[in-house]
Design a protein around this motif. Structure first.
Motif, PDB file in Angstrom:
ATOM      1  N   ALA A 127       0.856  -1.185   0.000  1.00  0.00           N
ATOM      2  CA  ALA A 127       0.000   0.000   0.000  1.00  0.00           C
ATOM      3  C   ALA A 127       0.891   1.232   0.000  1.00  0.00           C
ATOM      4  CB  ALA A 127      -0.918   0.010   1.220  1.00  0.00           C
ATOM      5  N   ALA A 128       0.305   2.372  -0.336  1.00  0.00           N
ATOM      6  CA  ALA A 128       1.037   3.640  -0.305  1.00  0.00           C
ATOM      7  C   ALA A 128       0.701   4.398   0.981  1.00  0.00           C
ATOM      8  CB  ALA A 128       0.689   4.492  -1.525  1.00  0.00           C
ATOM      9  N   ARG A 129       1.638   5.240   1.410  1.00  0.00           N
ATOM     10  CA  ARG A 129       1.371   6.090   2.567  1.00  0.00           C
ATOM     11  C   ARG A 129       0.161   6.988   2.301  1.00  0.00           C
ATOM     12  NH1 ARG A 129       5.460   6.945   6.446  1.00  0.00           N
ATOM     13  NH2 ARG A 129       7.476   5.995   5.945  1.00  0.00           N
ATOM     14  N   ASP A 130      -0.530   7.317   3.364  1.00  0.00           N
ATOM     15  CA  ASP A 130      -1.593   8.316   3.265  1.00  0.00           C
ATOM     16  C   ASP A 130      -0.942   9.687   3.385  1.00  0.00           C
ATOM     17  OD1 ASP A 130      -3.917   9.707   3.160  1.00  0.00           O
ATOM     18  OD2 ASP A 130      -4.527   9.248   5.209  1.00  0.00           O
ATOM     19  N   PRO A 202       5.323   3.348  -4.110  1.00  0.00           N
ATOM     20  CA  PRO A 202       5.668   4.759  -4.340  1.00  0.00           C
ATOM     21  C   PRO A 202       4.412   5.630  -4.365  1.00  0.00           C
ATOM     22  CG  PRO A 202       6.799   3.322  -5.904  1.00  0.00           C
ATOM     23  CD  PRO A 202       5.781   2.472  -5.202  1.00  0.00           C
ATOM     24  N   PRO A 203       4.537   6.916  -4.082  1.00  0.00           N
ATOM     25  CA  PRO A 203       3.368   7.802  -4.028  1.00  0.00           C
ATOM     26  C   PRO A 203       2.559   7.822  -5.321  1.00  0.00           C
ATOM     27  CG  PRO A 203       5.286   8.876  -3.081  1.00  0.00           C
ATOM     28  CD  PRO A 203       5.782   7.601  -3.693  1.00  0.00           C
ATOM     29  N   GLU A 204       3.219   7.630  -6.474  1.00  0.00           N
ATOM     30  CA  GLU A 204       2.495   7.694  -7.740  1.00  0.00           C
ATOM     31  C   GLU A 204       1.515   6.535  -7.925  1.00  0.00           C
ATOM     32  OE1 GLU A 204       6.667   6.005  -8.814  1.00  0.00           O
ATOM     33  OE2 GLU A 204       5.818   7.516  -7.446  1.00  0.00           O
ATOM     34  N   TYR A 205       1.544   5.553  -7.021  1.00  0.00           N
ATOM     35  CA  TYR A 205       0.591   4.445  -7.074  1.00  0.00           C
ATOM     36  C   TYR A 205      -0.702   4.770  -6.333  1.00  0.00           C
ATOM     37  CZ  TYR A 205       3.727   1.174  -9.372  1.00  0.00           C
ATOM     38  OH  TYR A 205       4.513   0.536 -10.299  1.00  0.00           O
ATOM     39  N   ASN A 206      -0.766   5.917  -5.704  1.00  0.00           N
ATOM     40  CA  ASN A 206      -2.006   6.356  -5.058  1.00  0.00           C
ATOM     41  C   ASN A 206      -1.889   7.856  -4.834  1.00  0.00           C
ATOM     42  OD1 ASN A 206      -4.376   6.663  -3.635  1.00  0.00           O
ATOM     43  ND2 ASN A 206      -3.930   5.089  -2.101  1.00  0.00           N
ATOM     44  N   LEU A 207      -1.901   8.590  -5.939  1.00  0.00           N
ATOM     45  CA  LEU A 207      -1.743  10.043  -5.868  1.00  0.00           C
ATOM     46  C   LEU A 207      -3.096  10.667  -5.563  1.00  0.00           C
ATOM     47  CD1 LEU A 207       0.186  12.440  -6.192  1.00  0.00           C
ATOM     48  CD2 LEU A 207      -0.481  12.546  -8.594  1.00  0.00           C
TER      49      LEU A 207
END
Length: 266
Positions: A127-130, A202-207
């Motif tokens: 998962a990506a960071r919130d 990476p952040p681009e996976y849940n922008l």
């Protein structure tokens, strides 16, 4: 679509009548940029599962039994039209017969391929960071707070036991609001209380683009998350101080603004 025998992963989506436009757009954009995967759609609304688009594009359409969620206290998110239904996301942790369940919220637009999400491996959860997390007086959070809109769920944590555990935390240790309430807060509590290993995407996976101001910052974006106002619910205004916020909404509708990527029609 690939058959279950030839795919290690499945795409899992959660929908209802309110979110159907988003679900259709998500699936359309996903199929443009990813290898074919079996798609599993979950819903507590039979009418939503009978949608012709879902019938044509989804491998399985699985009804959710709302009874186990009946005694979970709805969190009171201001202006939300879903409340307790967001806890149905726990059903994405079910065992559908695949090595990994790739869960995406229905307010996500796929702009590019996602190799890190599709990668094999035994890590329980990706998962990506919130990036929008903010501490509150009631909830200080953890070193890592994930956003539950994009999840890669490994076989080790699939099944009825995980779903029951998430339901139990939601039932017995609910948040009072904000970041420690709703499905995301419960998933984060479970991760840290049960010691679930998480591999960060990476952040681009849940922008997450809540303000919809423009399309800057999308050059590397793979999965664009329309958290907050949903683009299929009409225009939004900044009160009387400015024009309607349109650029990212137009990207959702047309798929061309800012990236040149055709999203297609649904």
């Amino acid at each position: 679509m690939q058959s279950p025998a030839t795919s290690a992963n499945c795409l899992v989506v959660l929908t209802d009548l309110l979110y159907l436009p988003g679900t259709r757009r998500l699936i359309t954009s996903w199929r443009l940029h990813q290898p074919p995967l079996p798609i599993i759609v979950l819903s507590a609304q039979e009418e939503a599962l009978r949608d012709p688009f879902l019938c044509a594009h989804c491998h399985r359409r699985i009804p959710i039994n709302p009874a186990p969620y009946a005694d979970i206290r709805p969190y009171q998110k201001r202006r939300s039209r879903r409340h307790a239904q967001t806890f149905f996301k726990f059903e994405a942790f079910g065992d559908f017969g695949f090595e990994r369940n790739l869960f995406l919220d229905s307010d996500i637009l796929c702009l590019r391929e996602t190799p890190a999400l599709l990668a094999p491996g035994t890590v329980p959860l990706r998962a990506a960071r919130d990036t929008g997390f903010r501490k509150t007086r009631a909830y200080k959070g953890h070193a890592i707070e994930i956003n539950s809109g994009v999840l890669s769920i490994g076989r080790a944590i699939q099944g009825a036991a995980t779903i029951a555990r998430l339901q139990d935390i939601a039932r017995t240790q609910p948040g009072r609001g904000g970041y420690n309430a709703g499905d995301q807060g419960i998933v984060n509590k479970w991760i840290h209380r049960d010691g679930i290993d998480v591999e960060l995407l990476p952040p681009e996976y849940n922008l997450i683009k809540k303000d919809y101001a423009d399309t800057t910052g999308l050059a590397d974006c793979r999965l664009l998350h329309f958290a907050g106002h949903k683009p299929w619910l009409g225009q939004r205004h900044h009160g009387d101080s400015g024009p309607p916020v349109r650029a990212l909404e137009q990207l959702w509708h047309e798929g061309r603004r800012g990236t040149g990527l055709p999203i297609g029609e649904t």
